[in-house]
Design a protein around this motif. Structure first.
Motif, short mmCIF file in Angstrom:
data_model
loop_
_atom_site.label_atom_id
_atom_site.label_comp_id
_atom_site.label_asym_id
_atom_site.label_seq_id
_atom_site.Cartn_x
_atom_site.Cartn_y
_atom_site.Cartn_z
N GLU A 111 1.01 -1.18 0.16
CA GLU A 111 -0.09 -0.06 0.01
C GLU A 111 0.97 1.30 -0.07
OE1 GLU A 111 -0.30 -2.26 2.36
OE2 GLU A 111 -1.95 -3.42 1.84
N ASP A 112 2.19 1.22 0.31
CA ASP A 112 2.84 2.34 0.26
C ASP A 112 3.15 2.94 -1.19
OD1 ASP A 112 5.53 3.92 0.27
OD2 ASP A 112 5.87 2.96 2.34
N PRO A 113 2.81 4.22 -1.10
CA PRO A 113 3.03 4.70 -2.40
C PRO A 113 4.48 4.55 -3.05
CG PRO A 113 1.86 6.08 -1.26
CD PRO A 113 2.31 5.14 -0.16
N HIS A 114 5.42 4.39 -2.59
CA HIS A 114 6.66 4.37 -3.12
C HIS A 114 6.80 3.06 -3.75
CE1 HIS A 114 10.82 3.97 -3.65
NE2 HIS A 114 10.96 2.77 -3.08
N VAL A 115 6.00 2.07 -3.29
CA VAL A 115 6.04 0.84 -4.09
C VAL A 115 5.37 0.94 -5.42
CG1 VAL A 115 5.26 -1.57 -3.95
CG2 VAL A 115 6.12 -0.79 -1.99
N THR A 116 4.19 1.69 -5.06
CA THR A 116 3.38 1.71 -6.43
C THR A 116 3.82 2.48 -7.33
OG1 THR A 116 1.42 1.63 -4.88
CG2 THR A 116 1.02 2.58 -7.16
N PHE A 117 4.63 3.67 -7.09
CA PHE A 117 5.20 4.41 -7.98
C PHE A 117 6.48 3.80 -8.69
CE2 PHE A 117 7.47 8.52 -9.61
CZ PHE A 117 6.27 8.75 -10.46
N SER A 118 7.11 3.05 -7.85
CA SER A 118 8.31 2.34 -8.30
C SER A 118 7.98 1.27 -9.34
CB SER A 118 9.09 1.76 -7.36
OG SER A 118 9.57 2.59 -6.26
N ILE A 119 6.73 0.65 -9.24
CA ILE A 119 6.35 -0.34 -10.12
C ILE A 119 6.08 0.41 -11.30
CG2 ILE A 119 4.42 -1.74 -10.39
CD1 ILE A 119 4.26 -2.49 -7.90
N HIS A 163 7.19 1.68 -16.91
CA HIS A 163 7.23 2.53 -17.94
C HIS A 163 8.49 2.50 -18.96
CE1 HIS A 163 6.06 6.56 -19.84
NE2 HIS A 163 7.40 7.07 -19.70
N LYS A 164 9.67 1.91 -17.94
CA LYS A 164 10.87 2.00 -18.85
C LYS A 164 11.17 0.53 -19.25
CE LYS A 164 14.43 4.47 -17.54
NZ LYS A 164 14.53 5.43 -18.52
N ASN A 165 10.13 -0.21 -19.21
CA ASN A 165 10.11 -1.69 -19.67
C ASN A 165 11.34 -2.47 -19.08
OD1 ASN A 165 7.89 -1.43 -21.72
ND2 ASN A 165 9.62 -0.48 -22.91
N ILE A 166 11.21 -2.26 -17.63
CA ILE A 166 12.22 -3.12 -16.92
C ILE A 166 11.48 -4.17 -16.08
CG2 ILE A 166 14.00 -2.96 -14.88
CD1 ILE A 166 14.55 0.19 -15.96
#
Length: 234
Positions: free
Chosen positions: A145-153, A158-161
């Motif tokens: 639920e941490d926004p850091h996890v969500t945004f890192s995903i 987005h960079k196809n990693i």
């Protein structure tokens, strides 16, 4: 936006009669407001606005030669066309523009800005992706639920990693992929996440309705670099 314009023109109309206030009684003021109000009725015929109310008010005003109501007619007509043809901007759009202007001061150059709502598909997709990573490693103590996890995903997708698992995403990915990340929560209902690579940076603004609600991704800024406090990328 239409209501703001309507009220603004009404206020200007009343102000224009201030110099006659000593000779005007309550009935006169009501006539001014009434004529202005009647002028607001119009018909949109294939994109052409026909001021029906103005025509009706004009016929009425011609009979009231003892009191000048031409100003009310003019303001009413201007108001009709201003409201009909002005860009339809909502309060939420005004708020987003204001916030974009405020946040953009952090960046040297903004490449793109994307806005979302809690119902946007991107939030459902990111939630599903986080749950999938949790299923891979149920023993992980990382909170999805941490926004850091969500945004890192989002940033890595987005960079196809490809993302190995939650622990790798949190602890190893920044060093292996050479990017900097930072979380900032300026207020309880707003969370700002930064993921900055050598060639591009992303900031995600997350929001929640109250302190008991989950965060959802509201805005993504893509930028070249920060104006100040340029970070050290591993």
């Amino acid at each position: 936006m239409g209501l703001i314009l309507w009220v603004s023109f009404l206020v200007l109309l009343l102000v224009s009669y201030v110099d006659q206030r000593k000779t005007m009684d309550a009935k006169n003021w009501l006539m001014v407001i009434g004529v202005y109000f009647v002028c607001e009725f119009s018909v949109n015929l294939f994109g052409l606005v026909i001021p029906v109310g103005f025509i009706i008010a004009l016929l009425y005003v011609k009979k009231k030669i003892n009191f000048p109501l031409s100003k009310a007619l003019i303001f009413g007509l201007i108001s009709v066309y201003a409201i009909s043809y002005a860009p339809k901007i909502t309060f939420n759009q005004i708020k987003e523009i204001s916030q974009t202007s405020r946040y953009s001061n952090e960046f040297n150059q903004i490449k793109s800005v994307s806005n979302f709502s809690s119902e946007s598909d991107i939030n459902a997709v990111l939630k599903t992706a986080a749950e999938g990573l949790k299923d891979k490693n149920p023993a992980s103590e990382i909170r999805i639920e941490d926004p850091h996890v969500t945004f890192s995903i989002w940033a890595l997708n987005h960079k196809n990693i490809a993302i190995k698992d939650l622990d790798w995403l949190w602890y190893e990915a920044p060093r292996e992929l050479h990017y900097y990340w930072q979380s900032n929560r300026p207020e309880p209902l707003i969370d700002m996440e930064y993921v900055i690579f050598h060639d591009v940076g992303y900031m995600g603004v997350f929001q929640r309705d109250d302190t008991n609600s989950p965060f959802y991704l509201r805005t993504i800024y893509e930028f070249d670099r920060l104006k100040m406090n340029n970070v050290s990328i591993p």
